[in-house]
Design an enzyme around this catalytic site. Structure first.
Site, short mmCIF file in Angstrom:
data_model
loop_
_atom_site.label_atom_id
_atom_site.label_comp_id
_atom_site.label_asym_id
_atom_site.label_seq_id
_atom_site.Cartn_x
_atom_site.Cartn_y
_atom_site.Cartn_z
N LYS A 91 -85.00 -23.77 15.54
CA LYS A 91 -83.57 -24.08 16.09
C LYS A 91 -83.43 -24.30 17.50
O LYS A 91 -82.63 -25.05 17.83
CB LYS A 91 -83.13 -22.68 15.84
CG LYS A 91 -83.08 -22.10 14.48
CD LYS A 91 -81.93 -22.99 13.40
CE LYS A 91 -82.10 -23.36 12.19
NZ LYS A 91 -81.30 -23.78 11.33
N TYR B 257 -89.86 -20.04 13.50
CA TYR B 257 -88.56 -20.53 12.83
C TYR B 257 -87.48 -20.63 14.15
O TYR B 257 -86.73 -21.43 14.14
CB TYR B 257 -88.10 -19.48 11.93
CG TYR B 257 -86.53 -19.32 11.69
CD1 TYR B 257 -86.00 -20.53 10.89
CD2 TYR B 257 -85.62 -18.49 12.27
CE1 TYR B 257 -84.55 -20.57 10.63
CE2 TYR B 257 -84.26 -18.43 11.86
CZ TYR B 257 -83.82 -19.65 11.14
OH TYR B 257 -82.57 -19.70 11.19
N SER C 293 -78.99 -20.22 15.81
CA SER C 293 -78.91 -18.88 15.54
C SER C 293 -79.14 -18.11 16.67
O SER C 293 -79.54 -18.48 17.63
CB SER C 293 -80.28 -18.57 14.81
OG SER C 293 -80.77 -17.39 14.50
P1 NAD Z 1 -80.54 -20.93 2.60
O1 NAD Z 1 -81.72 -21.15 2.43
O2 NAD Z 1 -79.61 -20.38 1.58
O3 NAD Z 1 -79.69 -22.58 2.77
C1 NAD Z 1 -80.40 -23.57 2.98
C2 NAD Z 1 -80.41 -24.68 2.23
O4 NAD Z 1 -80.91 -25.89 2.67
C3 NAD Z 1 -80.95 -24.49 0.75
O5 NAD Z 1 -80.15 -24.63 -0.19
C4 NAD Z 1 -82.26 -25.29 0.71
O6 NAD Z 1 -82.45 -25.84 -0.45
C5 NAD Z 1 -81.60 -26.49 1.64
N1 NAD Z 1 -82.77 -27.38 2.40
C6 NAD Z 1 -83.91 -26.94 2.93
N2 NAD Z 1 -84.52 -27.95 3.61
C7 NAD Z 1 -84.07 -28.97 3.07
C8 NAD Z 1 -84.45 -30.37 2.92
N3 NAD Z 1 -85.44 -30.77 3.75
N4 NAD Z 1 -83.52 -31.14 2.50
C9 NAD Z 1 -82.51 -30.80 1.71
N5 NAD Z 1 -82.20 -29.47 1.68
C10 NAD Z 1 -83.02 -28.72 2.44
O7 NAD Z 1 -80.05 -20.40 3.82
P2 NAD Z 1 -78.58 -19.93 4.62
O8 NAD Z 1 -78.77 -18.72 4.93
O9 NAD Z 1 -77.53 -20.78 3.91
O10 NAD Z 1 -78.87 -20.70 6.02
C11 NAD Z 1 -78.12 -21.86 6.29
C12 NAD Z 1 -78.54 -22.38 7.75
O11 NAD Z 1 -77.82 -21.31 9.02
C13 NAD Z 1 -80.01 -22.69 8.03
O12 NAD Z 1 -80.16 -23.73 8.94
C14 NAD Z 1 -80.35 -21.32 8.74
O13 NAD Z 1 -81.46 -21.71 9.58
C15 NAD Z 1 -79.19 -21.09 9.48
N6 NAD Z 1 -79.16 -19.83 9.96
C16 NAD Z 1 -79.02 -18.85 8.96
C17 NAD Z 1 -79.02 -17.07 9.03
C18 NAD Z 1 -78.87 -16.18 8.20
O14 NAD Z 1 -79.39 -15.20 8.54
N7 NAD Z 1 -78.86 -16.59 6.84
C19 NAD Z 1 -78.76 -17.12 10.58
C20 NAD Z 1 -78.63 -17.94 11.40
C21 NAD Z 1 -78.87 -19.35 11.22
C1 WQD Z 2 -81.72 -6.33 10.27
C2 WQD Z 2 -81.94 -5.00 10.63
C3 WQD Z 2 -84.49 -4.46 10.70
C4 WQD Z 2 -84.58 -5.04 6.13
C5 WQD Z 2 -83.05 -12.31 10.78
C6 WQD Z 2 -83.76 -13.38 11.35
C7 WQD Z 2 -82.79 -14.03 12.25
C8 WQD Z 2 -81.33 -14.48 11.42
C9 WQD Z 2 -81.01 -13.57 10.60
C10 WQD Z 2 -81.80 -16.91 10.78
C11 WQD Z 2 -83.22 -4.75 11.55
C12 WQD Z 2 -83.74 -3.68 9.40
C13 WQD Z 2 -84.23 -4.95 7.51
C14 WQD Z 2 -85.32 -4.08 5.51
C15 WQD Z 2 -84.78 -2.94 7.70
N1 WQD Z 2 -81.88 -15.50 10.61
N2 WQD Z 2 -84.36 -4.04 8.18
N3 WQD Z 2 -85.32 -2.80 6.10
O1 WQD Z 2 -84.11 -9.45 11.67
O2 WQD Z 2 -81.76 -9.41 12.64
O3 WQD Z 2 -82.48 -11.25 11.68
O4 WQD Z 2 -82.06 -12.78 9.94
O5 WQD Z 2 -81.52 -17.47 11.78
O6 WQD Z 2 -83.64 -15.23 12.51
O7 WQD Z 2 -84.72 -12.56 12.12
O8 WQD Z 2 -81.89 -9.57 10.27
O9 WQD Z 2 -81.46 -8.42 7.93
O10 WQD Z 2 -83.78 -8.86 8.50
O11 WQD Z 2 -82.61 -6.98 9.74
O12 WQD Z 2 -84.97 -1.93 8.10
O13 WQD Z 2 -85.79 -4.11 4.29
O14 WQD Z 2 -82.45 -4.21 9.41
O15 WQD Z 2 -85.57 -3.82 11.06
O16 WQD Z 2 -82.96 -3.97 12.28
P1 WQD Z 2 -82.77 -9.93 11.67
P2 WQD Z 2 -82.54 -8.53 8.97
#
Ligand code: NAD
Ligand code: WQD
Length: 334
Positions: A151, A147, A123
């Site tokens: 990562k 969190y 991330s």
């Molecule tokens: P999500 O929660 O929709 O998907 C994660 C899935 O993992 C879920 O379906 C959950 O049920 C499953 N899970 C969690 N723990 C588990 C376990 N112990 N065993 C089996 N399954 C398990 O999240 P997402 O947004 O699809 O994110 C996917 C990956 O990408 C994650 O690793 C997250 O940290 C990473 N990521 C997400 C974002 C984002 O903004 N969505 C950004 C950067 C990185």
């Molecule tokens: C985006 C912008 C907020 C909600 C998060 C995690 C990061 C990654 C992705 C997994 C910011 C603003 C948000 C709201 C708002 N996840 N905002 N009102 O914070 O960039 O990243 O998700 O790895 O770890 O921290 O994404 O969508 O929460 O926010 O004003 O109700 O929107 O302040 O500027 P962020 P976000």
């Protein structure tokens, strides 16, 4: 065959579709703690291929072993993780146990079954918040919450594991802000409870589930005072994983790359784009900053272009239109 962990989740389900479309054999695994198995029928409708799914937990080594005994898995795409930043501050042990404990189990099993290719969901949150933008892959790391630390620790666990086995290769993919939904409107983001992230919150206001959007701060040093992020369409991101698997299988080298668009968009710009793309009016109020937020985050995407021959093609307008199609067809999620 490719094992997708966290396969029924938001990014996992979109990646599953793109992997099947690219002709890969895939087995999906999830414990369903943050997703629904109703996604499986949707994946079948989109791809016309019945998905192979195992309900299992990556923290359960014996159950992982059975999956590897049953299927000839040579590559893993590891999405399974908990991802709520706020909850990770309240319950850090839960996050370390699930996210770091999970990857250690998985690597023990990869070692037992000689599985050599690994794609990891990292991330943008691993970068130190004081880095200048755009973020480059070799900039200092320094997550701001548990969190993010999980990562960064998983990256370190993988880098140490790589040293043990010269044939084991990893794609460290650092996602920026994934948004949007599959163009079919059949799969999309399905947050449980109040959305933590901006785009699903906007979509729930548009569909009438919430009254207005709270914008966290109007006094950031940005184009209009609101936070700037690099929003990337989840289908582009999913294709980045196909490119990463192709790379690992072909070049047999590890790589670390940002997956973003390279463009920053402010909260107000995204809100206006959503209104234009959907014709919906989104009421909003500007409130205090959210603790832990930063002004601006966006990626330098040169490495992904060069090494994966991949770049994000879809626009902010596409992201908004696709989110809206998903949200209005599925107002309460799956
Ligand atoms: P999500 O929660 O929709 O998907 C994660 C899935 O993992 C879920 O379906 C959950 O049920 C499953 N899970 C969690 N723990 C588990 C376990 N112990 N065993 C089996 N399954 C398990 O999240 P997402 O947004 O699809 O994110 C996917 C990956 O990408 C994650 O690793 C997250 O940290 C990473 N990521 C997400 C974002 C984002 O903004 N969505 C950004 C950067 C990185
Ligand atoms: C985006 C912008 C907020 C909600 C998060 C995690 C990061 C990654 C992705 C997994 C910011 C603003 C948000 C709201 C708002 N996840 N905002 N009102 O914070 O960039 O990243 O998700 O790895 O770890 O921290 O994404 O969508 O929460 O926010 O004003 O109700 O929107 O302040 O500027 P962020 P976000």
């Amino acid at each position: 065959m490719i094992l997708l962990t966290g396969a029924t989740g938001y990014i996992g389900s979109h990646t599953w579709v793109e992997m099947l479309n690219a002709g890969y054999d895939v087995v999906g695994l999830d414990n369903l703690c943050n997703s629904s198995d109703l996604v499986l029928d949707r994946i079948r409708s989109i791809t016309k291929i019945p998905p192979i799914f195992v309900k299992s937990d990556v923290c359960d080594e014996q159950s992982l072993r059975r999956v590897f005994q049953q299927y000839p898995i040579d590559s893993v795409v590891h999405f399974a993780a908990l991802k709520a930043v706020g909850e990770s501050v309240q319950k850090p042990m839960k996050y370390y146990k699930n996210n770091v404990g999970g990857i250690i189990n998985l690597l023990n099993i990869c070692s037992e079954f000689s599985c050599k290719n690994f794609v990891f969901s990292s991330s943008a949150t691993v970068y130190h918040p004081e880095n200048p933008t755009p973020y480059l892959e070799d900039m200092p790391l320094g997550p701001a919450n548990p969190y993010g630390w999980t990562k960064m620790m998983c990256e370190q666990v993988l880098r140490d594991y790589e040293l043990l086995d010269s044939k084991f290769k990893v794609a460290y993919l650092r996602y920026f802000n994934p948004v949007g939904a599959h163009q079919s409107g059949l799969i999309g983001e399905n947050p449980m409870g109040v959305p933590n992230n901006l785009m699903p919150f906007i979509a729930q206001v548009a569909v009438g589930r919430r009254d207005y959007l709270s914008i966290y701060g109007g006094d950031w040093l940005t184009i209009d005072g609101t936070g700037v992020r690099d929003y990337i369409h989840v289908s582009d991101l999913a294709k980045g994983h196909v490119a990463a698997i192709n790379y690992l299988l072909r070049d047999k080298k590890s790589l670390t790359v940002n997956l973003g668009t390279g463009q920053g968009t402010s909260v107000l710009e995204l809100l206006k784009a959503f209104e234009i793309a959907t014709g919906q009016v989104i009421p909003y109020r500007i409130i205090d900053r959210r603790p832990g937020d930063i002004a601006t985050s966006y990626a330098n995407v040169d490495a992904a272009k060069k090494m994966l021959n991949w770049y994000a093609r879809l626009t902010i307008q596409d992201m908004c239109e696709d989110v809206w199609r998903w949200q209005k067809n599925n107002p309460n999620g799956y």
